[in-house]
Motif scaffolding. Structure first.
Motif, mmCIF file in Angstrom:
data_model
loop_
_atom_site.group_PDB
_atom_site.id
_atom_site.type_symbol
_atom_site.label_atom_id
_atom_site.label_comp_id
_atom_site.label_asym_id
_atom_site.label_seq_id
_atom_site.Cartn_x
_atom_site.Cartn_y
_atom_site.Cartn_z
ATOM 1 N N PHE A 1 6.298 -0.528 1.346
ATOM 2 C CA PHE A 1 4.899 -0.130 1.527
ATOM 3 C C PHE A 1 4.695 0.801 2.730
ATOM 4 O O PHE A 1 3.586 1.274 2.958
ATOM 5 C CB PHE A 1 4.008 -1.367 1.671
ATOM 6 N N LEU A 2 5.767 1.016 3.514
ATOM 7 C CA LEU A 2 5.681 1.931 4.657
ATOM 8 C C LEU A 2 6.943 2.785 4.684
ATOM 9 O O LEU A 2 8.053 2.248 4.720
ATOM 10 C CB LEU A 2 5.562 1.138 5.974
ATOM 11 N N PRO A 3 6.786 4.108 4.666
ATOM 12 C CA PRO A 3 7.974 4.977 4.703
ATOM 13 C C PRO A 3 8.781 4.770 5.996
ATOM 14 O O PRO A 3 8.220 4.399 7.033
ATOM 15 C CB PRO A 3 7.382 6.390 4.674
ATOM 16 N N THR A 4 10.067 5.054 5.932
ATOM 17 C CA THR A 4 10.894 4.989 7.146
ATOM 18 C C THR A 4 10.989 6.358 7.814
ATOM 19 O O THR A 4 11.184 6.435 9.026
ATOM 20 C CB THR A 4 12.316 4.500 6.816
ATOM 21 N N ASP A 5 10.836 7.413 7.055
ATOM 22 C CA ASP A 5 10.861 8.761 7.633
ATOM 23 C C ASP A 5 9.739 8.892 8.656
ATOM 24 O O ASP A 5 8.587 8.515 8.383
ATOM 25 C CB ASP A 5 10.674 9.792 6.503
ATOM 26 N N SER A 6 10.056 9.416 9.840
ATOM 27 C CA SER A 6 9.066 9.373 10.922
ATOM 28 C C SER A 6 7.840 10.240 10.631
ATOM 29 O O SER A 6 6.725 9.876 11.006
ATOM 30 C CB SER A 6 9.704 9.741 12.260
ATOM 31 N N PHE A 7 8.026 11.378 9.962
ATOM 32 C CA PHE A 7 6.854 12.211 9.648
ATOM 33 C C PHE A 7 5.995 11.544 8.577
ATOM 34 O O PHE A 7 4.765 11.520 8.678
ATOM 35 C CB PHE A 7 7.279 13.621 9.212
ATOM 36 N N GLU A 8 6.620 10.975 7.567
ATOM 37 C CA GLU A 8 5.839 10.288 6.526
ATOM 38 C C GLU A 8 5.106 9.075 7.114
ATOM 39 O O GLU A 8 3.967 8.786 6.753
ATOM 40 C CB GLU A 8 6.742 9.847 5.370
ATOM 41 N N LYS A 9 5.776 8.366 8.007
ATOM 42 C CA LYS A 9 5.127 7.224 8.658
ATOM 43 C C LYS A 9 3.901 7.702 9.449
ATOM 44 O O LYS A 9 2.843 7.068 9.423
ATOM 45 C CB LYS A 9 6.128 6.513 9.577
ATOM 46 N N ALA A 10 4.063 8.837 10.127
ATOM 47 C CA ALA A 10 2.929 9.389 10.892
ATOM 48 C C ALA A 10 1.811 9.845 9.954
ATOM 49 O O ALA A 10 0.629 9.719 10.286
ATOM 50 C CB ALA A 10 3.405 10.549 11.767
ATOM 51 N N GLN A 11 2.184 10.351 8.770
ATOM 52 C CA GLN A 11 1.151 10.724 7.793
ATOM 53 C C GLN A 11 0.390 9.490 7.309
ATOM 54 O O GLN A 11 -0.819 9.541 7.094
ATOM 55 C CB GLN A 11 1.784 11.454 6.600
ATOM 56 N N VAL A 12 1.110 8.383 7.115
ATOM 57 C CA VAL A 12 0.427 7.129 6.777
ATOM 58 C C VAL A 12 -0.586 6.792 7.863
ATOM 59 O O VAL A 12 -1.759 6.500 7.589
ATOM 60 C CB VAL A 12 1.424 5.972 6.590
ATOM 61 N N LEU A 13 -0.149 6.877 9.117
ATOM 62 C CA LEU A 13 -1.062 6.567 10.229
ATOM 63 C C LEU A 13 -2.232 7.544 10.267
ATOM 64 O O LEU A 13 -3.367 7.158 10.561
ATOM 65 C CB LEU A 13 -0.303 6.560 11.556
ATOM 66 N N GLN A 14 -1.959 8.807 9.987
ATOM 67 C CA GLN A 14 -3.056 9.791 9.935
ATOM 68 C C GLN A 14 -4.144 9.318 8.969
ATOM 69 O O GLN A 14 -5.338 9.332 9.296
ATOM 70 C CB GLN A 14 -2.498 11.149 9.496
ATOM 71 N N TRP A 15 -3.755 8.865 7.795
ATOM 72 C CA TRP A 15 -4.744 8.399 6.813
ATOM 73 C C TRP A 15 -5.381 7.087 7.255
ATOM 74 O O TRP A 15 -6.573 6.852 6.991
ATOM 75 C CB TRP A 15 -4.116 8.272 5.421
ATOM 76 N N LEU B 1 -5.680 -7.021 3.595
ATOM 77 C CA LEU B 1 -4.578 -7.908 3.996
ATOM 78 C C LEU B 1 -4.271 -8.931 2.920
ATOM 79 O O LEU B 1 -3.106 -9.265 2.693
ATOM 80 C CB LEU B 1 -4.905 -8.567 5.326
ATOM 81 N N ARG B 2 -5.303 -9.445 2.244
ATOM 82 C CA ARG B 2 -5.030 -10.332 1.099
ATOM 83 C C ARG B 2 -4.193 -9.596 0.056
ATOM 84 O O ARG B 2 -3.259 -10.164 -0.518
ATOM 85 C CB ARG B 2 -6.347 -10.802 0.450
ATOM 86 N N LEU B 3 -4.542 -8.334 -0.164
ATOM 87 C CA LEU B 3 -3.830 -7.541 -1.172
ATOM 88 C C LEU B 3 -2.370 -7.315 -0.761
ATOM 89 O O LEU B 3 -1.443 -7.579 -1.538
ATOM 90 C CB LEU B 3 -4.570 -6.200 -1.367
ATOM 91 N N LEU B 4 -2.155 -6.848 0.457
ATOM 92 C CA LEU B 4 -0.769 -6.576 0.874
ATOM 93 C C LEU B 4 0.058 -7.859 0.936
ATOM 94 O O LEU B 4 1.198 -7.887 0.464
ATOM 95 C CB LEU B 4 -0.736 -5.854 2.228
ATOM 96 N N LEU B 5 -0.495 -8.915 1.523
ATOM 97 C CA LEU B 5 0.253 -10.179 1.617
ATOM 98 C C LEU B 5 0.641 -10.679 0.219
ATOM 99 O O LEU B 5 1.765 -11.148 0.010
ATOM 100 C CB LEU B 5 -0.587 -11.233 2.348
ATOM 101 N N THR B 6 -0.272 -10.532 -0.728
ATOM 102 C CA THR B 6 0.015 -10.955 -2.103
ATOM 103 C C THR B 6 1.109 -10.081 -2.713
ATOM 104 O O THR B 6 2.054 -10.587 -3.330
ATOM 105 C CB THR B 6 -1.274 -10.879 -2.949
ATOM 106 N N GLN B 7 1.005 -8.783 -2.506
ATOM 107 C CA GLN B 7 2.006 -7.875 -3.089
ATOM 108 C C GLN B 7 3.370 -8.029 -2.418
ATOM 109 O O GLN B 7 4.392 -7.714 -3.025
ATOM 110 C CB GLN B 7 1.496 -6.433 -3.028
ATOM 111 N N LEU B 8 3.376 -8.513 -1.187
ATOM 112 C CA LEU B 8 4.643 -8.776 -0.482
ATOM 113 C C LEU B 8 5.173 -10.189 -0.741
ATOM 114 O O LEU B 8 6.219 -10.550 -0.200
ATOM 115 C CB LEU B 8 4.449 -8.577 1.028
ATOM 116 N N ASN B 9 4.426 -10.972 -1.525
ATOM 117 C CA ASN B 9 4.849 -12.366 -1.784
ATOM 118 C C ASN B 9 4.925 -13.206 -0.515
ATOM 119 O O ASN B 9 5.787 -14.088 -0.395
ATOM 120 C CB ASN B 9 6.227 -12.409 -2.452
ATOM 121 N N ILE B 10 4.062 -12.906 0.446
ATOM 122 C CA ILE B 10 4.057 -13.671 1.701
ATOM 123 C C ILE B 10 2.948 -14.719 1.623
ATOM 124 O O ILE B 10 1.777 -14.369 1.474
ATOM 125 C CB ILE B 10 3.826 -12.749 2.923
ATOM 126 N N PRO B 11 3.313 -15.999 1.710
ATOM 127 C CA PRO B 11 2.269 -17.025 1.674
ATOM 128 C C PRO B 11 1.435 -16.991 2.954
ATOM 129 O O PRO B 11 1.932 -16.631 4.028
ATOM 130 C CB PRO B 11 3.059 -18.337 1.579
#
Lengths: 201, 201
Positions: A80-94, A16-26
């Motif tokens: 950082f998250l695909p919008t295509d529903s199958f690709e999104k599900a593949q992200v969740l699979q991993w 989460l530190r990594l993603l928040l930093t890469q998203l520029n979210i304080p």
């Protein structure tokens, strides 16, 4: 501002530190020392009844637990998250693969070894070897044919799997046998605004 | 038509039979007998390199693994998954809770007991008791204040947690100590088009 309740050394929290930093979210980080039982106090259990870090406080009193659920929440609508529903599900699979078939072996081994609990857990540590190696083999096979885990681009699936894989040696797993994983680690580390697991934020 | 590669007795596989039935989606089920090693054959590993059921074949050669990722994929855009991003993340929080803090204790205990492997795993079985009871306590606490897990309506979070909770007694967990869970089980079973874990589809 988001508050991140985390145990700094934890790979789940580093995600989460990594993603928040890469998203520029304080965000404000609040250390929860799980070694001192701070994730099991009555006060913390109000934030996460399951007594685990990380927890994201989105606004006062609005909490979200489970590192990979938080990754999903923060990344929806971003690159950082695909919008295509199958690709999104593949992200969740991993992400589920990481929590079920990878983290309980590799992260737990690293935790015992790095916190001086290896001897008292020697038998369990030995039992975790096969599962950890099996997870690394699944990753190696995938990365032999792909640059990243989903859609051949960097997503939260890579962040989730990177967190404990790149420090697997601290859990006694030898990555020199996994060249495709090693090359992928370098690709992840080369992403814009990458921070290391030990970098203060 | 979807093909569902599954081991019929598995709660992880039952989740998908239940949701597909409640969504009125026709599917073909293909039994994979994990007790005979059928999820570790070269042919099956092409479908899921991690060697586990269930696997959904969406179209020829397009496979998705991990029960909870498949639940998400099938439910997006339906009443079984909230559209609000925080509620969706809460659903995922419970799905990861289920796979990390619940299934490895309750489902594994049930698997050993119902497949005659209890004696050879007696020590591990004893070690799984505390984790299973802890997961049930987290659920009981939540259900004391809520009708369902997210948004006070039936979602895939309920399906995921129902699968192994309602047969927890088969894993040696006594649900009579958890009245809120028992009442929730009845609410889940009262949903339209509910099917039992043993019902042929």
């Amino acid at each position: 501002m988001y508050k991140l309740y985390e145990f700094f050394a934890s790979g789940n929290c580093y995600k989460l530190r990594l993603l928040l930093t890469q998203l520029n979210i304080p965000f404000q980080r609040i250390e929860v020392n799980i070694l001192k039982g701070e994730s099991r106090t009555p006060e913390f259990l109000l934030k996460n009844p399951n007594g685990r870090t990380p927890v994201l406080e989105i606004e006062t009193g609005k909490f979200l637990a489970e590192s990979n659920a938080i990754l999903f929440y923060l990344s929806e609508g971003t690159d950082f998250l695909p919008t295509d529903s199958f690709e999104k599900a593949q992200v969740l699979q991993w992400l589920f693969f990481e929590q079920y078939s990878h983290e309980p072996y590799i992260a737990t081994s690293r935790f015992w070894i790095t916190t001086g609990k290896a001897e008292e857990n020697r038998e369990a540590l030995n039992q975790k070897r096969a599962g950890g190696v099996a997870a690394l083999k699944v990753m190696e096979q995938h990365l032999t044919e792909h640059q990243f885990f989903v859609g051949d681009r960097y997503t939260i699936a890579d962040i989730a799997l990177f967190a404990y894989t790149h420090v697997a040696d601290e859990g006694g797993f030898d990555l020199s046998k996994f060249p495709a994983i090693q090359a992928w680690i370098k690709r992840v580390q080369a992403q814009p605004k990458h921070i290391s697991i030990t970098q203060q934020v």
